[in-house]
Write a protein that holds these residues in place. Structure first.
Motif: not given
Length: 250
Positions: A78-83, A116-118, A109-111
């Motif tokens: 949810f946090q990633i989607s919101n960012l 991180p790069n997968p 930076i937060s994202i």
């Protein structure tokens, strides 16, 4: 959030390792103070829309346990989607160019911290980074004010190869500085023209210079003859004039 609370030495209030002492216990006041600090710290770091829902809990452990049960499973996604939503929807508005860029930097930076790069191989990592950079360029271009930067936005999108978001920011910033300098030069030119037109020519009257040996005619009405002591009379004036022409010789 857990790490921050642990750093304050209050992790036991989240883990439920120790039960709260009895209200009659001498240590209860100190425990209650620490638990309230932990409780308030959690409340100040959650979304404002959730505060009324969770503020009725008595202890920090009850609050934390409720949040973990309700939102724990999908909180990170949810946090990633919101960012990402904020990054795509941000608009310059009243922000300066520098402030807009800083806000985007903070979001990116937060994202990257949470997602991180997968990829694992060097080639796939590079391709993924290029993909991310292109989308961040789009986010930056879409956020810019159209009335100020419409031309430079089109120029950037027409570049081949397309620049990174950071390079695009440098181009826009240079264009902004040049525009400010041109506006300043124009304002100075207009000001000087107005000042020049407002000036009026006032002719200065300079009287002709006087000869250094020029003197006012002397008043001879009070002259007294040094020979006879007589005052100004036609005979005396004639005598004085004759005497001055002869150099005083008789």
């Amino acid at each position: 959030m857990r790490r921050g609370i642990r750093g304050k030495g209050l992790s036991s209030h989240l883990d439920g390792v120790t039960d709260s002492p009895s209200p009659t216990d001498l240590n209860y006041s100190r425990w209650q103070q620490r638990d309230d600090c932990c409780f308030n710290w959690i409340i100040s770091n959650i979304d404002a829309s959730l505060i009324n829902e969770v503020s009725q809990y008595e202890t920090a452990f009850d609050l934390w346990d409720s949040l973990a049960t309700t939102y724990g499973s999908g909180a990170e996604q949810f946090q990633i989607s919101n960012l990402h939503r904020q990054a795509y929807n941000i608009k310059q508005g009243d922000l300066t160019l520098e402030n807009l860029w800083q806000k985007l930097q903070d979001l990116w930076i937060s994202i990257d911290t949470r997602h991180p790069n997968p990829m694992d191989s060097p080639e796939s990592i590079e391709k993924y980074n290029q993909y991310i950079q292109r989308h961040r360029l789009y986010q930056f271009i879409w956020a810019l004010d159209d009335t100020k930067y419409s031309k430079v936005k089109r120029d950037i999108l027409n570049m081949d190869p397309i620049p990174s978001a950071r390079k695009a920011y440098g181009l826009v910033r240079r264009e902004s500085v040049n525009e400010k300098l041109l506006t300043l030069d124009s304002e100075i030119g207009v000001g000087l023209a107005v000042y020049d037109r407002s000036r009026t020519f006032t002719p200065q009257f300079n009287p002709p210079p006087r000869h250094p040996n020029h003197h006012k005619d002397e008043d001879k009405s009070r002259l007294i003859c040094s020979h006879c002591g007589g005052k100004n009379t036609p005979d005396i004036l004639a005598f004085i004039s004759m005497d001055s022409r002869s150099g005083g010789k008789k």
